[in-house]
Design a protein around this motif. Structure first.
Motif, PDB file in Angstrom:
ATOM      1  N   THR A   9      42.491  47.938  42.035  1.00  0.00           N
ATOM      2  CA  THR A   9      41.972  46.866  41.187  1.00  0.00           C
ATOM      3  C   THR A   9      42.956  46.538  40.075  1.00  0.00           C
ATOM      4  O   THR A   9      43.239  45.375  39.775  1.00  0.00           O
ATOM      5  CB  THR A   9      40.610  47.273  40.592  1.00  0.00           C
ATOM      6  N   GLY A  31      44.574  37.065  39.109  1.00  0.00           N
ATOM      7  CA  GLY A  31      43.561  36.167  38.572  1.00  0.00           C
ATOM      8  C   GLY A  31      43.578  36.056  37.062  1.00  0.00           C
ATOM      9  O   GLY A  31      42.813  35.281  36.489  1.00  0.00           O
ATOM     10  N   CYS A  88      40.556  44.375  46.461  1.00  0.00           N
ATOM     11  CA  CYS A  88      40.790  42.936  46.621  1.00  0.00           C
ATOM     12  C   CYS A  88      39.485  42.185  46.845  1.00  0.00           C
ATOM     13  O   CYS A  88      39.290  41.083  46.330  1.00  0.00           O
ATOM     14  CB  CYS A  88      41.740  42.687  47.803  1.00  0.00           C
ATOM     15  N   PRO A  92      38.332  40.025  42.337  1.00  0.00           N
ATOM     16  CA  PRO A  92      37.517  38.872  41.933  1.00  0.00           C
ATOM     17  C   PRO A  92      36.631  39.170  40.726  1.00  0.00           C
ATOM     18  O   PRO A  92      36.445  38.309  39.865  1.00  0.00           O
ATOM     19  CB  PRO A  92      36.669  38.585  43.185  1.00  0.00           C
ATOM     20  N   ALA A  97      38.764  38.891  37.729  1.00  0.00           N
ATOM     21  CA  ALA A  97      39.006  37.488  37.394  1.00  0.00           C
ATOM     22  C   ALA A  97      37.780  36.868  36.729  1.00  0.00           C
ATOM     23  O   ALA A  97      37.894  36.085  35.771  1.00  0.00           O
ATOM     24  CB  ALA A  97      39.371  36.706  38.662  1.00  0.00           C
ATOM     25  N   LEU A  98      36.582  37.228  37.225  1.00  0.00           N
ATOM     26  CA  LEU A  98      35.354  36.705  36.641  1.00  0.00           C
ATOM     27  C   LEU A  98      35.159  37.226  35.217  1.00  0.00           C
ATOM     28  O   LEU A  98      34.794  36.475  34.308  1.00  0.00           O
ATOM     29  CB  LEU A  98      34.162  37.093  37.514  1.00  0.00           C
ATOM     30  N   TRP A 148      36.666  28.765  41.279  1.00  0.00           N
ATOM     31  CA  TRP A 148      36.947  29.096  42.664  1.00  0.00           C
ATOM     32  C   TRP A 148      37.948  30.237  42.793  1.00  0.00           C
ATOM     33  O   TRP A 148      38.096  30.807  43.884  1.00  0.00           O
ATOM     34  CB  TRP A 148      37.475  27.875  43.404  1.00  0.00           C
ATOM     35  N   PRO A 150      38.024  33.434  41.703  1.00  0.00           N
ATOM     36  CA  PRO A 150      37.483  34.693  42.227  1.00  0.00           C
ATOM     37  C   PRO A 150      37.079  34.610  43.695  1.00  0.00           C
ATOM     38  O   PRO A 150      37.208  35.586  44.437  1.00  0.00           O
ATOM     39  CB  PRO A 150      36.254  34.942  41.334  1.00  0.00           C
ATOM     40  N   VAL A 151      36.608  33.440  44.133  1.00  0.00           N
ATOM     41  CA  VAL A 151      36.217  33.273  45.534  1.00  0.00           C
ATOM     42  C   VAL A 151      37.437  33.399  46.439  1.00  0.00           C
ATOM     43  O   VAL A 151      37.405  34.077  47.477  1.00  0.00           O
ATOM     44  CB  VAL A 151      35.528  31.911  45.743  1.00  0.00           C
ATOM     45  N   LEU A 208      40.285  34.920  45.784  1.00  0.00           N
ATOM     46  CA  LEU A 208      40.751  36.302  45.768  1.00  0.00           C
ATOM     47  C   LEU A 208      39.865  37.192  46.632  1.00  0.00           C
ATOM     48  O   LEU A 208      40.353  38.099  47.318  1.00  0.00           O
ATOM     49  CB  LEU A 208      40.782  36.821  44.335  1.00  0.00           C
ATOM     50  N   ALA A 209      38.561  36.927  46.619  1.00  0.00           N
ATOM     51  CA  ALA A 209      37.644  37.699  47.456  1.00  0.00           C
ATOM     52  C   ALA A 209      37.906  37.445  48.935  1.00  0.00           C
ATOM     53  O   ALA A 209      37.826  38.362  49.763  1.00  0.00           O
ATOM     54  CB  ALA A 209      36.197  37.351  47.105  1.00  0.00           C
TER      55      ALA A 209
END
Length: 398
Positions: free
Chosen positions: A17, A24, A140, A145, A148-149, A237, A239-240, A242-243
């Motif tokens: 992590t 991000g 990841c 994500p 990033a959030l 978007w 985090p999405v 990156l997920a």
């Protein structure tokens, strides 16, 4: 797979992590600390440089310690530097914490790779490696994500605090799952291990790992500005995306780990060709949201599937170097992790735009394929010459 191996993956999750979350957070760090985006992106390179230097150095030092003592020591340092990183207002101090954290991460991963390989049968090293690296891919999928959030909600420092908190249960897991006792007195001498690392097969594997991982980090580091400034998606978007990359990487590691024990040679060759084409396709189609979202998933799977296969190949190629094989594999992959973001940032700084790291990634994978083909041709030629000499010697005796 032993349950203790799964618990080692918890610690690798925390460290993964930290290693990946900057992709991000780069724009926010740059804005908060008053540096350029490429300069903030260099934090990833700083971490990778620490991994490169730290893997063989820390693994060498850890030979004197028990497995559990080494793992706990490295994890404790890793936790502490993230606390410092979370409170500093100096970009220089932040860079220093990334390097020190990387040294600890490198030592932990080098020892953990060897520990994991020794927990399973000799022919199952690929699966053991994939389980351990599953912690990285889960980072990841979920950790990066989430980082990033957190960065969007409470600032990038919140992500550093989160890594420190995740590391606490990892310490407990390692203390509980890894046997203690003294250092293993049956390990080969350090000089003997270093001699075994001269294997041409191992050297080629390490080169391929550096190039493929360089391609991965070159593009992954700059996914956030690619998504917002080229694809045109809102920052929510990121985090999405990156997920999606993480989900693909988890699938790639899982499948690659199973193939690594049976068809380790075919995965880098055929997968590498598709990976190169995928980076080119993403560079051309990054302006389309569906194309970007789909290819990010695919590229994550291919990148990590090939990467995990190459790590297991390195362990197979150096069976008489149980301590340093994992260390040099870690170092080689992080040579790529250091080189990739720097090349991507250089391309952006030269006016290539945020698509340019994708083209650089394609070139790096193409170089890996060229190196693999050249090495295979040279090996075939050497075998032919050896067979010819043996045949002539046999005829002379008869």
């Amino acid at each position: 797979m032993p349950f203790a191996l799964l618990l080692l993956g918890v610690a690798v999750f925390a460290q993964g992590t930290s290693e990946f979350m900057l992709s991000g957070l780069v724009p926010d760090i740059a804005r908060d600390l008053g540096v350029s985006v490429p300069s903030a992106g260099a934090l990833t390179s700083a971490f990778a440089v620490g991994m490169v230097a730290g893997a063989p150095l820390m693994a060498g030092l850890a030979r004197r310690w028990s497995r559990r003592g080494a793992l706990l020591g490295f994890l404790g340092v890793f936790l502490a530097v993230h606390v410092v990183g979370a409170v500093t207002d100096s970009f220089g101090v932040l860079v220093a914490t990334r390097v020190v954290g990387a040294l600890a991460n490198a030592g932990f991963l080098a020892v953990a790779l060897v520990t994991a390989a020794q927990m399973v049968a000799p022919q199952a090293k690929g699966r053991a490696t994939s389980v351990l690296l599953g912690g990285v891919t889960l980072a990841c999928v979920a950790g990066v994500p989430a980082g990033a959030l957190l960065g969007q909600l409470w600032g990038w420092r919140a992500a550093f605090w989160a890594v420190a908190l995740i590391s606490l249960p990892a310490v407990v897991a390692v203390a509980w799952s890894v046997p203690g006792g003294r250092a293993d007195s049956e390990r080969p001498a350090l000089r003997s291990e270093l001699r075994s690392l001269r294997s041409p097969r191992l050297r080629v594997t390490l080169l391929l790992g550096a190039l493929v991982n360089g391609a991965t980090f070159c593009s992954f580091t700059y996914l956030a500005p690619l998504v917002t400034r080229v694809t045109g998606l809102e920052s929510g978007w990121v985090p999405v995306v990156l997920a999606l990359f993480g989900a693909g990487s988890f699938v790639g590691v899982t499948v690659g780990g199973r193939l690594a024990d049976r068809r380790a040679g075919a995965v880098p060759v055929w997968g590498g060709g598709v990976l190169c084409l995928g980076w080119c396709a993403l560079a051309l189609g990054a302006g389309s949201a569906p194309v970007t979202l789909g290819l990010v998933l695919v590229q994550g799977a291919l990148s990590f599937g090939i990467g995990s296969t190459l790590i297991s190949r390195a362990l197979y190629a150096a069976p008489s170097a149980p301590t340093l094989a994992g260390a040099f594999a870690t170092a080689a992959f992080n040579v790529g992790a250091a080189l990739g973001p720097w090349l991507g940032g250089t391309a952006i700084g030269a006016g290539g735009g945020y698509r340019s790291p994708l083209w650089v990634s394609a070139v790096l994978v193409a170089l890996a394929l060229t190196a693999a083909g050249t090495a295979r041709a040279l090996a075939t030629r050497r075998r032919g010459r050896t067979a010819g000499r043996s045949l002539r010697a046999s005829r002379a005796r008869s």
